[in-house]
Design a protein around this motif. Structure first.
Motif, PDB file in Angstrom:
ATOM      1  N   UNK A 124      33.999   7.019  34.500  1.00  0.00           N
ATOM      2  CA  UNK A 124      33.116   7.172  35.706  1.00  0.00           C
ATOM      3  C   UNK A 124      34.123   7.422  36.918  1.00  0.00           C
ATOM      4  N   UNK A 125      33.763   8.342  37.693  1.00  0.00           N
ATOM      5  CA  UNK A 125      34.376   8.882  38.802  1.00  0.00           C
ATOM      6  C   UNK A 125      34.485   7.662  39.718  1.00  0.00           C
ATOM      7  N   UNK A 126      35.730   7.472  40.561  1.00  0.00           N
ATOM      8  CA  UNK A 126      35.921   6.691  41.506  1.00  0.00           C
ATOM      9  C   UNK A 126      36.643   7.186  42.671  1.00  0.00           C
ATOM     10  N   UNK A 127      36.629   6.581  43.974  1.00  0.00           N
ATOM     11  CA  UNK A 127      37.034   7.154  45.142  1.00  0.00           C
ATOM     12  C   UNK A 127      38.497   6.383  45.564  1.00  0.00           C
ATOM     13  N   UNK A 128      39.225   6.948  46.271  1.00  0.00           N
ATOM     14  CA  UNK A 128      40.345   6.555  46.876  1.00  0.00           C
ATOM     15  C   UNK A 128      40.247   6.710  48.496  1.00  0.00           C
ATOM     16  N   UNK A 129      40.810   6.060  49.271  1.00  0.00           N
ATOM     17  CA  UNK A 129      40.896   6.126  50.597  1.00  0.00           C
ATOM     18  C   UNK A 129      42.054   5.696  51.345  1.00  0.00           C
ATOM     19  N   UNK A 130      42.392   6.636  52.398  1.00  0.00           N
ATOM     20  CA  UNK A 130      43.680   6.200  53.241  1.00  0.00           C
ATOM     21  C   UNK A 130      43.550   6.957  54.559  1.00  0.00           C
ATOM     22  N   UNK A 131      44.041   6.343  55.577  1.00  0.00           N
ATOM     23  CA  UNK A 131      44.294   6.949  57.032  1.00  0.00           C
ATOM     24  C   UNK A 131      44.757   8.479  56.827  1.00  0.00           C
ATOM     25  N   UNK A 142      47.499   0.696  38.579  1.00  0.00           N
ATOM     26  CA  UNK A 142      46.787   1.096  37.408  1.00  0.00           C
ATOM     27  C   UNK A 142      45.982   0.055  36.923  1.00  0.00           C
ATOM     28  N   UNK A 143      46.661  -1.123  36.858  1.00  0.00           N
ATOM     29  CA  UNK A 143      45.818  -2.356  36.519  1.00  0.00           C
ATOM     30  C   UNK A 143      44.694  -2.603  37.296  1.00  0.00           C
ATOM     31  N   UNK A 144      44.824  -2.408  38.604  1.00  0.00           N
ATOM     32  CA  UNK A 144      43.677  -2.529  39.420  1.00  0.00           C
ATOM     33  C   UNK A 144      42.369  -1.639  39.278  1.00  0.00           C
ATOM     34  N   UNK A 192      48.841   3.721  45.634  1.00  0.00           N
ATOM     35  CA  UNK A 192      48.160   2.851  44.548  1.00  0.00           C
ATOM     36  C   UNK A 192      46.491   3.068  44.534  1.00  0.00           C
ATOM     37  N   UNK A 193      46.241   3.395  45.850  1.00  0.00           N
ATOM     38  CA  UNK A 193      44.578   3.767  46.124  1.00  0.00           C
ATOM     39  C   UNK A 193      44.188   5.010  45.019  1.00  0.00           C
ATOM     40  N   UNK A 194      45.103   6.242  45.007  1.00  0.00           N
ATOM     41  CA  UNK A 194      44.601   7.049  43.926  1.00  0.00           C
ATOM     42  C   UNK A 194      44.933   6.933  42.571  1.00  0.00           C
ATOM     43  N   UNK A 195      46.234   6.145  42.394  1.00  0.00           N
ATOM     44  CA  UNK A 195      46.355   5.601  41.010  1.00  0.00           C
ATOM     45  C   UNK A 195      45.194   4.893  40.539  1.00  0.00           C
ATOM     46  N   UNK A 196      44.764   3.872  41.155  1.00  0.00           N
ATOM     47  CA  UNK A 196      43.685   3.108  40.581  1.00  0.00           C
ATOM     48  C   UNK A 196      42.425   3.801  40.432  1.00  0.00           C
ATOM     49  N   UNK A 197      42.136   4.756  41.435  1.00  0.00           N
ATOM     50  CA  UNK A 197      40.890   5.472  41.082  1.00  0.00           C
ATOM     51  C   UNK A 197      41.032   6.372  39.798  1.00  0.00           C
ATOM     52  N   UNK A 198      42.149   6.865  39.667  1.00  0.00           N
ATOM     53  CA  UNK A 198      42.598   7.733  38.465  1.00  0.00           C
ATOM     54  C   UNK A 198      42.586   6.764  37.405  1.00  0.00           C
ATOM     55  N   UNK A 199      42.784   5.622  37.206  1.00  0.00           N
ATOM     56  CA  UNK A 199      42.925   4.680  36.097  1.00  0.00           C
ATOM     57  C   UNK A 199      41.455   4.145  35.724  1.00  0.00           C
ATOM     58  N   UNK A 200      40.698   4.147  36.830  1.00  0.00           N
ATOM     59  CA  UNK A 200      39.324   3.739  36.601  1.00  0.00           C
ATOM     60  C   UNK A 200      38.573   4.969  35.890  1.00  0.00           C
TER      61      UNK A 200
END
Length: 548
Positions: free
Chosen positions: A64-71, A414-416, A50-58
């Motif tokens: 505007x480019x966004x970032x995702x993050x995970x461990x 994607x909603x996020x 969901x982190x990557x999906x949200x950055x993609x949808x943003x």
């Protein structure tokens, strides 16, 4: 003193204002710096995909480019399906991850660089002395090539002190690709001549034309030539004058509109990849149509293209407009009934099995949805209904996340991302029950992020509909294709949203009332549409014909 993770966070935040993710051992220091030392907004999701999906949808919703993050490890591997989708769809974003220590892998580490490379994403690894510069390089790579990149912070480097954050140059983005050289100029002359003499000219634009800002120039070109227009599924609304626009091409298109396109004698394609779906598996244009393509790709992307210009869509359209200033126009678009050509089947209230007909439900929902809507779509058989029946104002208001990689389960997050990109709009998710269940953890994220600015329509046919249509009809065992009837309205209530089980069109009256309420006080709304699986979307019928 600032740590290596702080160098990454502070540099990233100079160019990116939205970060989405799940906190873990590998990114704890990075998120601490984001929260305490930057103005970037972090939004938690419940699954790393969901982190990557949200950055993609943003990015799709705002540009505007966004970032995702995970461990590291399991957190990173959870991102891979979404990362592959962003690669396939050419979406720039930065995925900040933890990684194995510089001393070598531990028993639970995996080769993350190889895994990212396997789905087409490049990895940049930061060190104690170069974290800020490497962060800028990663952002620049993402923006230049329109792809996601991975920015890795080794575990034993993350908390090292690295001194004051050095000044780093801003990422440089290439200028729009101008048509240049004798061949390009000659092809533009040939294209202009073809449009000048065309009796039935047609212009098709895709997402590339929108990203290039070509709408105004394309509108001027359509006016100069008297052309009918249409778009790919990702380019809808790019032409400013909808009176002469035939809508979306391919399987989402109305049959009457597709018949008019077959009559075109000259077709010019701007910034559309001409994939098999846009091209109706090769049947979009008639054999006698002269087809030209303008794109930034190195060569034409379909065998039916007879003339190609490598250039930015806006610059090429402007060059054609200047060549056609004295053109008289064909008069074709005034001679046809465009509204009649764009009509879709109305459907019945219910299908023979007693469940809702998705066509009539889609039409009724379209009448009730807020006008400020941004539609985000998961993948699955149901994608035809929103794409056919729910008009949107521009390409950044309808996005299909998952379809490039043919993945499902990317709808809720994607909603996020779309909500954070467009907080003034109402974000509407369209998803199936299969994809909706696959990502159900991020239903909570969607409700928390969007509140009354969000809603979801779940096309619930108690099955993986695409598989039933493609393989169940061939006689394959149906049991693996079926899903027990799930009550999504109950899921909604469990996380603070309002759910409505929709069995009749009258049940959609709640949507009418919800639309009229104040977004600040109304709840997130989930419509659980109990639809029939016996009504097959036209685009899927097209796929069935080709595969059989």
């Amino acid at each position: 003193m600032p740590t290596v993770s702080a160098h990454v966070a502070l540099t990233l935040a100079q160019h990116i204002d939205a970060v989405f993710g799940v906190m873990g051992n590998g990114n704890a220091y990075f998120l601490d710096a984001i929260e305490k030392q930057t103005g970037a907004a972090f939004t938690a999701v419940r699954h790393e995909q969901g982190a990557v999906v949200a950055a993609d949808a943003h990015f799709r919703a705002s540009g505007r480019i966004a970032a995702a993050t995970s461990t590291y490890g399991a957190g990173f591997t959870n991102t891979l399906t979404a990362l592959a989708e962003s690669v396939q769809a050419r979406i720039p974003l930065v995925l900040v991850v933890g990684d194995e220590p510089t001393s070598g892998p531990r028993p639970w580490d995996v080769d993350q660089i190889a895994l990212a490379s396997g789905v087409g994403a490049r990895t940049y690894t930061v060190g104690r002395a170069d974290a800020a510069a490497t962060t800028v390089i990663a952002i620049e790579h993402a923006l230049t090539y329109r792809v996601p990149v991975v920015l890795a912070i080794p575990y034993d480097v993350a908390a090292l002190e690295a001194g004051e954050v050095p000044a780093a140059p801003a990422p440089r983005v290439p200028a729009p690709l101008a048509p240049k050289g004798e061949f390009a100029e000659g092809m533009l002359d040939r294209l202009a001549a073809a449009l000048r003499s065309a009796k039935r000219p047609f212009l098709l634009a895709g997402r590339g034309a929108w990203l290039a800002g070509a709408g105004e120039a394309l509108g001027a070109l359509a006016d100069a030539t008297g052309a009918l227009t249409a778009s790919s599924a990702l380019g809808r609304g790019v032409f400013p004058d909808q009176r002469f626009d035939l809508g979306v091409t391919g399987g989402f298109g109305a049959e009457g509109a597709m018949e008019l396109i077959r009559e075109a004698d000259v077709a010019v394609v701007f910034g559309a990849s001409l994939n098999q779906f846009t091209m109706r598996f090769g049947a979009l244009f008639a054999p006698g149509t002269q087809v030209f393509q303008i794109d930034v790709t190195p060569a034409a992307t379909h065998a039916h293209v007879g003339g190609f210009v490598r250039a930015d869509a806006r610059l090429a359209a402007e060059a054609l407009v200047s060549r056609l200033q004295d053109a008289e126009g064909s008069g074709w678009r005034e001679s046809v009934d465009v509204p009649a050509a764009r009509v879709y089947e109305a459907g019945d209230e219910t299908a023979p099995d007693g469940r809702l007909d998705p066509r009539s439900a889609a039409r009724r929902i379209a009448e009730l949805l807020p006008e400020d809507r941004v539609v985000v779509s998961d993948g699955g058989h149901f994608i035809g209904w929103a794409n056919m029946y729910w008009p949107v104002a521009s390409p950044d208001r309808m996005m299909m996340i998952g379809t490039a990689f043919q993945a499902i389960g990317q709808g809720w997050p994607s909603v996020v991302g779309a909500t954070r990109a467009r907080p003034e709009a109402t974000v509407v998710l369209t998803s199936g029950d299969g994809g909706g269940l696959m990502a159900i953890a991020d239903l909570e994220s969607a409700v928390r992020a969007a509140g009354g600015r969000g809603m979801a329509v779940i096309w619930n046919d108690a099955a993986y509909g695409a598989e039933v249509n493609l393989y169940g009809l061939k006689g394959l065992a149906r049991e693996p294709m079926l899903i027990p009837q799930v009550d999504f309205s109950a899921f909604a209530a469990a996380v603070g949203a309002e759910g409505v089980a929709v069995r009749t069109l009258d049940d959609l009256d709640r949507l009418a009332a919800w639309t009229a309420e104040d977004p600040a006080t109304r709840p997130f709304l989930v419509l659980d549409l109990r639809i029939s699986g016996e009504v097959i979307a036209p685009y899927q019928e097209e796929i069935i014909r080709v595969n059989s």
